[in-house]
Scaffold this motif. Sequence first.
Motif, short mmCIF file in Angstrom:
data_model
loop_
_atom_site.label_atom_id
_atom_site.label_comp_id
_atom_site.label_asym_id
_atom_site.label_seq_id
_atom_site.Cartn_x
_atom_site.Cartn_y
_atom_site.Cartn_z
N PRO A 288 0.81 -1.21 0.00
CA PRO A 288 0.00 0.00 0.00
C PRO A 288 0.85 1.26 0.00
O PRO A 288 1.92 1.29 0.61
CB PRO A 288 -0.79 -0.11 1.30
CG PRO A 288 -0.72 -1.54 1.69
CD PRO A 288 0.58 -2.05 1.16
N PHE A 289 0.36 2.28 -0.67
CA PHE A 289 1.01 3.57 -0.64
C PHE A 289 0.58 4.26 0.65
O PHE A 289 -0.43 4.93 0.72
CB PHE A 289 0.58 4.39 -1.85
CG PHE A 289 1.09 5.81 -1.84
CD1 PHE A 289 0.22 6.87 -1.65
CD2 PHE A 289 2.44 6.08 -2.00
CE1 PHE A 289 0.69 8.18 -1.64
CE2 PHE A 289 2.91 7.37 -1.98
CZ PHE A 289 2.03 8.43 -1.81
N SER A 290 1.34 4.02 1.69
CA SER A 290 0.90 4.50 3.00
C SER A 290 1.95 5.34 3.69
O SER A 290 1.66 5.94 4.71
CB SER A 290 0.56 3.31 3.89
OG SER A 290 1.74 2.56 4.12
N GLY A 291 3.15 5.36 3.15
CA GLY A 291 4.22 6.06 3.84
C GLY A 291 4.83 5.26 4.95
O GLY A 291 5.79 5.66 5.57
N GLY A 292 4.26 4.09 5.21
CA GLY A 292 4.80 3.24 6.27
C GLY A 292 5.61 2.10 5.69
O GLY A 292 6.01 2.14 4.54
N TYR A 293 5.83 1.10 6.50
CA TYR A 293 6.67 0.01 6.04
C TYR A 293 5.96 -0.78 4.95
O TYR A 293 4.73 -0.80 4.86
CB TYR A 293 7.05 -0.90 7.21
CG TYR A 293 5.88 -1.59 7.88
CD1 TYR A 293 5.19 -0.97 8.91
CD2 TYR A 293 5.48 -2.86 7.49
CE1 TYR A 293 4.13 -1.59 9.53
CE2 TYR A 293 4.42 -3.49 8.11
CZ TYR A 293 3.74 -2.85 9.13
OH TYR A 293 2.69 -3.46 9.74
N ASN A 294 6.75 -1.42 4.12
CA ASN A 294 6.21 -2.04 2.90
C ASN A 294 6.02 -3.54 3.05
O ASN A 294 6.83 -4.33 2.60
CB ASN A 294 7.10 -1.72 1.70
CG ASN A 294 8.56 -2.02 1.97
OD1 ASN A 294 8.96 -2.33 3.09
ND2 ASN A 294 9.37 -1.97 0.92
N LYS A 295 4.90 -3.92 3.67
CA LYS A 295 4.54 -5.33 3.77
C LYS A 295 4.05 -5.77 2.40
O LYS A 295 3.01 -5.34 1.92
CB LYS A 295 3.44 -5.49 4.82
CG LYS A 295 2.93 -6.90 4.95
CD LYS A 295 2.08 -7.07 6.21
CE LYS A 295 0.82 -6.26 6.20
NZ LYS A 295 0.01 -6.53 7.43
N LEU A 296 4.82 -6.62 1.75
CA LEU A 296 4.50 -7.02 0.39
C LEU A 296 3.44 -8.10 0.35
O LEU A 296 3.46 -9.04 1.15
CB LEU A 296 5.76 -7.52 -0.33
CG LEU A 296 6.84 -6.49 -0.64
CD1 LEU A 296 8.09 -7.17 -1.17
CD2 LEU A 296 6.33 -5.46 -1.63
N ILE A 297 2.53 -7.95 -0.59
CA ILE A 297 1.57 -9.01 -0.92
C ILE A 297 1.93 -9.52 -2.30
O ILE A 297 1.99 -8.75 -3.26
CB ILE A 297 0.14 -8.47 -0.88
CG1 ILE A 297 -0.21 -8.04 0.54
CG2 ILE A 297 -0.84 -9.53 -1.39
CD1 ILE A 297 -1.58 -7.42 0.68
N GLN B 117 10.93 1.74 -0.45
CA GLN B 117 12.26 1.16 -0.47
C GLN B 117 12.18 -0.31 -0.85
O GLN B 117 11.35 -1.04 -0.32
CB GLN B 117 12.92 1.28 0.92
CG GLN B 117 13.19 2.71 1.34
CD GLN B 117 14.22 3.37 0.46
OE1 GLN B 117 15.24 2.78 0.13
NE2 GLN B 117 13.93 4.59 0.04
N PRO B 118 13.02 -0.78 -1.77
CA PRO B 118 12.96 -2.19 -2.16
C PRO B 118 13.49 -3.10 -1.06
O PRO B 118 14.38 -2.72 -0.30
CB PRO B 118 13.88 -2.24 -3.39
CG PRO B 118 14.82 -1.11 -3.21
CD PRO B 118 14.05 -0.03 -2.50
N GLN B 119 12.93 -4.29 -0.99
CA GLN B 119 13.39 -5.29 -0.04
C GLN B 119 14.44 -6.17 -0.70
O GLN B 119 14.32 -6.54 -1.86
CB GLN B 119 12.21 -6.13 0.44
CG GLN B 119 11.19 -5.32 1.22
CD GLN B 119 10.07 -6.16 1.76
OE1 GLN B 119 10.21 -7.36 1.94
NE2 GLN B 119 8.93 -5.53 2.01
N HIS B 120 15.46 -6.52 0.07
CA HIS B 120 16.53 -7.41 -0.38
C HIS B 120 16.34 -8.76 0.30
O HIS B 120 16.35 -8.82 1.53
CB HIS B 120 17.89 -6.81 -0.05
CG HIS B 120 18.11 -5.46 -0.65
ND1 HIS B 120 18.74 -5.27 -1.87
CD2 HIS B 120 17.78 -4.21 -0.21
CE1 HIS B 120 18.79 -3.98 -2.15
NE2 HIS B 120 18.22 -3.31 -1.17
N PHE B 121 16.21 -9.80 -0.48
CA PHE B 121 15.88 -11.11 0.06
C PHE B 121 17.10 -12.00 0.19
O PHE B 121 18.02 -11.96 -0.65
CB PHE B 121 14.87 -11.81 -0.85
CG PHE B 121 13.47 -11.31 -0.70
CD1 PHE B 121 13.05 -10.17 -1.36
CD2 PHE B 121 12.56 -11.97 0.12
CE1 PHE B 121 11.76 -9.68 -1.21
CE2 PHE B 121 11.26 -11.50 0.27
CZ PHE B 121 10.86 -10.36 -0.40
#
Lengths: 115, 115
Positions: free
Chosen positions: A95-104, B102-106
């Motif tokens: 989500p474009f939320s400005g917070g951390y990027n929990k990927l789905i 920011q991109p995640q590095h796996f």
Amino acid sequence: AQSVTQPDIHITVSEGASLELRCNYSYGATPYLFWYVQSPGQGLQLLLKYFSGDTLVQGIKGFEAEFKRSQSSFNLRKPSVHWSDAAEYFCAATPFSGGYNKLIFGAGTRLAVHP
Amino acid sequence: GAGVSQSPRYKVAKRGQDVALRCDPISGHVSLFWYQQALGQGPEFLTYFQNEAQLDKSGLPSDRFFAERPEGSVSTLKIQRTQQEDSAVYLCASCEDRDSNQPQHFGDGTRLSIL
């Protein structure tokens, strides 16, 4: 609910042919969008990402993706496939939320390349 | 190397045993994520750390799953009383900052097999 759909489970193309992998997302607002590639026994490598602006995004290894808001799609393309492109490809969104990027993630598309 | 490192690469355990999976993120990365990837599926979010704080554990499937990052660098995912359905690849990812762009590095993942 937020979701990412990759309609094609398995695609086979001939080396040198063009490629398009489909991705659709379901979000309340336009999310950040990513394409990752995973080779057997390996982690995920980022191919490209879309945040805003130009809807055609260039990535590594000759890949590009086009964001289409009207179709809620973010399809990955390559004009000429190489045998080394055989791998599993994942579309992902956050989500474009400005917070951390929990990927789905989508379920992935496995690409096979015939010589 | 400068990438995300996970150990062990492979782990076989008998049902009912406890296991611990380790993740060494990229030095200085604030954000750390754990994902679970079942066979033939895309990764699914388990938990998120910002430095040493576990800010989101909404994806942990049961109270048998526990994660920690006590000093804000190395993280451990622990699974107690393992069940067969815990068999999966566990991926760790780190991100330089907390922002969703920011991109995640796996890492390459730990393949866990429960017998």
